[in-house]
Scaffold this motif. Structure first.
Motif, mmCIF file in Angstrom:
data_model
loop_
_atom_site.group_PDB
_atom_site.id
_atom_site.type_symbol
_atom_site.label_atom_id
_atom_site.label_comp_id
_atom_site.label_asym_id
_atom_site.label_seq_id
_atom_site.Cartn_x
_atom_site.Cartn_y
_atom_site.Cartn_z
ATOM 1 N N PHE A 1 0.829 -1.213 0.000
ATOM 2 C CA PHE A 1 0.000 0.000 0.000
ATOM 3 C C PHE A 1 0.863 1.262 0.000
ATOM 4 O O PHE A 1 0.504 2.279 -0.576
ATOM 5 C CB PHE A 1 -0.918 0.025 1.231
ATOM 6 C CG PHE A 1 -2.084 -0.917 1.144
ATOM 7 C CD1 PHE A 1 -2.716 -1.158 -0.068
ATOM 8 C CD2 PHE A 1 -2.558 -1.554 2.281
ATOM 9 C CE1 PHE A 1 -3.801 -2.028 -0.153
ATOM 10 C CE2 PHE A 1 -3.634 -2.428 2.216
ATOM 11 C CZ PHE A 1 -4.257 -2.669 0.998
ATOM 12 N N SER A 2 2.021 1.175 0.678
ATOM 13 C CA SER A 2 2.890 2.347 0.805
ATOM 14 C C SER A 2 3.520 2.760 -0.521
ATOM 15 O O SER A 2 4.065 3.858 -0.637
ATOM 16 C CB SER A 2 4.000 2.073 1.823
ATOM 17 O OG SER A 2 4.806 0.983 1.383
ATOM 18 N N GLN A 3 3.429 1.888 -1.541
ATOM 19 C CA GLN A 3 4.085 2.178 -2.815
ATOM 20 C C GLN A 3 3.105 2.593 -3.910
ATOM 21 O O GLN A 3 3.422 2.542 -5.092
ATOM 22 C CB GLN A 3 4.877 0.951 -3.271
ATOM 23 C CG GLN A 3 6.035 0.597 -2.357
ATOM 24 C CD GLN A 3 7.034 1.741 -2.250
ATOM 25 O OE1 GLN A 3 7.374 2.370 -3.239
ATOM 26 N NE2 GLN A 3 7.496 2.010 -1.024
ATOM 27 N N ILE A 4 1.913 3.039 -3.490
ATOM 28 C CA ILE A 4 0.922 3.514 -4.456
ATOM 29 C C ILE A 4 0.013 4.520 -3.771
ATOM 30 O O ILE A 4 -0.211 4.437 -2.552
ATOM 31 C CB ILE A 4 0.084 2.334 -5.025
ATOM 32 C CG1 ILE A 4 -0.826 2.837 -6.156
ATOM 33 C CG2 ILE A 4 -0.708 1.638 -3.945
ATOM 34 C CD1 ILE A 4 -1.526 1.724 -6.917
ATOM 35 N N LYS A 5 -0.470 5.457 -4.533
ATOM 36 C CA LYS A 5 -1.405 6.444 -4.000
ATOM 37 C C LYS A 5 -2.668 5.734 -3.530
ATOM 38 O O LYS A 5 -3.170 4.813 -4.188
ATOM 39 C CB LYS A 5 -1.762 7.467 -5.087
ATOM 40 C CG LYS A 5 -2.644 8.595 -4.617
ATOM 41 C CD LYS A 5 -2.896 9.572 -5.760
ATOM 42 C CE LYS A 5 -3.816 10.699 -5.316
ATOM 43 N NZ LYS A 5 -4.088 11.644 -6.421
ATOM 44 N N LYS A 6 -3.197 6.158 -2.389
ATOM 45 C CA LYS A 6 -4.340 5.496 -1.783
ATOM 46 C C LYS A 6 -5.543 5.511 -2.725
ATOM 47 O O LYS A 6 -5.902 6.544 -3.290
ATOM 48 C CB LYS A 6 -4.701 6.175 -0.461
ATOM 49 C CG LYS A 6 -5.834 5.474 0.282
ATOM 50 C CD LYS A 6 -6.139 6.186 1.587
ATOM 51 C CE LYS A 6 -7.305 5.497 2.299
ATOM 52 N NZ LYS A 6 -7.653 6.190 3.560
#
Length: 551
Positions: free
Chosen positions: A128-133
């Protein structure tokens, strides 16, 4: 015949290969059963792929690359795997990409508790930390994007991806490319990405350019949303580049024809024009008379009325109006417009419409310290003024707020028409008879007036004369005798009669005498008494008593 057979056998032996476990080979489908798909891989026997590895229906003759899993030619079987062969090939491709740019295409498969599963030939993991929410996974599912491989673990067969890193590096490269070939004055095309009050941001392919609001259109008062929309393609000229701050400023209106270039061909001073009110300020209104060309109507040119402090009382944004062009300044790009000039000047014929003594219905429009400006019913262009001195014959006011209420409707009388000041002077007191004239007549004929004591002090007394006007009785006119205590001589509220000594209509005040009235009253009583009683019967004491009947 035997020779031919031997040659055939030798030929078969030359095409038989030695197949090893773990080897990648290609073969052709020769048989399909419920247990599997059989391939000719060049060995003595055919190899079998489990039917479960197929998500489609293979056909006889199809070429398939496989991995040799198990080999037992003596038992007459070679076990093959299409899936494992595909994994090995995919991993080799992934390693090659990882050692190069690291950029790879992938399709979202599933959402997990801490990230997403992405198909890149094999299943990879995107934290999740490697893509915009993204709140709704359906927006991503089965969609293909570019990613950067940030970690490989061959032993575990694990691949970690990052969408953020891909966007970051891709944007940086695009910026470098764009700045390397972009110069001031270039015409460039982009897509509107964001709209703000102060301007718009245009995606130029890797970097955003700003078009300030004043550079967006020749229209000065249109909002950015009125001119462009999100995702709209626009052209613009580069007006400044700052590589250090990565800031590019653009002008969209510079690629649009300037409406001021040939303004004299279709707009001239003195002509009438139609336009739309686009902005209202406390000091006037702006009217767009052509696309990108607006003019200004100042307060003094809005109406023939003398006082119009709020343009919004006459106009609203969006109103269609006819105006007269009063001046054009092409250098400053300013046009002076007049709204009142469209109509005849009502003051040219004011004397035909109004005359002194005429009664008019008016409404209080603006109150000042010296009076009130009024609006004449059914005539908003002619303004009237009522001075405080014209409100009442008897009352005095120090400020207009004591005499008027804004919005109040009244009947007033025209007392003067001042064409030099464009003002009709009016009065309210003229609706009544002037009580000071009545007092003048009584003063001249020495008639007494009725008074009520309002206040007594050391210098005299203030009284209400005839229930209307203020009067003053000096102490010296209280009595013939010296009055030591004025408050004891006259009491507040006491009703008395007096003679008028002096009238000051301007100050709305009369000077009275109680003493003179009582002298005359005494003389009248003596005269009446003498008419009844002969003089020879009257004693000196009687006459003295008649003269001293006052306090």
């Amino acid at each position: 015949m035997d020779d031919i057979k031997m040659q055939d056998i030798n030929l078969d032996e030359t095409i038989i290969r030695k197949i090893e476990k773990g080897e990648l080979v290609k073969g052709h489908v020769v048989q399909i059963t419920n247990e599997g798909v059989y391939l000719d891989i060049g060995a003595k026997i055919e190899g079998r792929i489990p039917i479960g590895e197929f998500d489609y229906s293979p056909k006889i003759g199809d070429e398939i690359e496989v991995l040799v899993i198990k080999k037992n030619e003596s038992a007459g079987e070679i076990e093959l795997s299409k899936e494992q062969a595909a994994f090995i090939k995919a991993w080799e491709n992934i390693e090659t990409i990882h050692n190069d740019t690291g950029y790879i295409s992938g399709t979202f498969i599933e959402k997990l508790s801490n990230g997403y599963t992405v198909d890149i030939g094999i299943e990879a993991f995107l934290p999740f930390s490697q893509i915009k929410k993204v709140d709704d996974f359906e927006e991503l599912k089965d969609k293909t994007f570019m990613f950067k491989i940030i970690r490989l673990d061959k032993r575990k067969g694990r691949v970690i991806l990052s969408r953020r890193e891909y966007i970051k590096e891709n944007t940086r490269m695009k910026k470098e490319d764009l700045f390397s070939r972009l110069s001031e004055g270039d015409i460039i095309e982009g897509v509107v990405k964001n709209i703000k009050d102060f301007g718009i941001f245009v995606d130029l392919g890797g970097i955003d350019g700003l078009v300030p609001k004043k550079e967006l259109s020749w229209k000065r008062f249109a909002s950015c949303e009125d001119i462009v929309s999100i995702n709209q393609k626009v052209k613009a000229i580069v007006i400044s580049i700052d590589k250090k701050t990565e800031r590019i400023v653009l002008s969209h209106k510079s690629v649009i024809p300037n409406p001021w270039s040939h303004i004299e061909e279709h707009l001239q001073i003195g002509m009438m024009a139609r336009g739309k009110v686009v902005d209202i300020k406390p000091y006037g209104a702006f009217v767009e008379i052509e696309e990108g060309i607006d003019g200004f109507i100042s307060l003094e040119n809005l109406t023939w009325a003398r006082h119009t402090k709020k343009p919004e009382e006459l106009l609203s944004i969006g109103d269609e109006v006819q105006v007269k062009i009063l001046d054009i300044d092409k250098i400053t790009k300013k046009i002076k417009l007049g709204l009142k000039q469209v109509f005849p000047n009502p003051w040219d014929k004011v004397n035909e419409k109004y005359n002194v003594g005429q009664k008019l219905n008016v409404r209080i429009k603006r109150i000042t310290g010296s009076g009130a400006y009024v609006e004449i019913a059914d005539d908003k262009n002619i303004e009237g003024f009522i001075e405080l001195a014209e409100v009442s014959w008897t009352k005095k006011f120090n400020h207009g707020k004591q005499a008027f209420k804004k919005g109040e409707s009244l009947t007033a009388v025209v007392v003067d028409i001042d064409k030099a000041r464009n003002l009709v002077k009016m009065g309210l007191k003229e609706l009544e008879v002037n009580p000071w004239h009545i007092l003048q007549e009584k003063s001249q004929s020495r008639q007494p007036v009725d008074c009520i004591v309002q206040k007594v002090f050391s210098r005299g007394a203030v009284v209400l004369v005839e229930n209307k006007m203020e009067g003053f009785i000096p102490l010296s006119h209280f009595s013939d005798r010296k009055v030591e205590h004025p408050e004891a001589f006259l009491k507040k509220g006491e009703k008395i009669k007096c003679l008028i000594l002096e009238i000051d209509e301007k100050k709305k005040r009369a000077v009275l005498s109680l003493k003179e009235y009582r002298k005359i009253k005494s003389q009248e009583e003596i005269s009446q008494y003498l008419k009844k009683e002969p003089t020879e019967k009257m004693s000196i004491g009687d006459m003295i008593n008649l003269k001293t009947t006052d306090k």
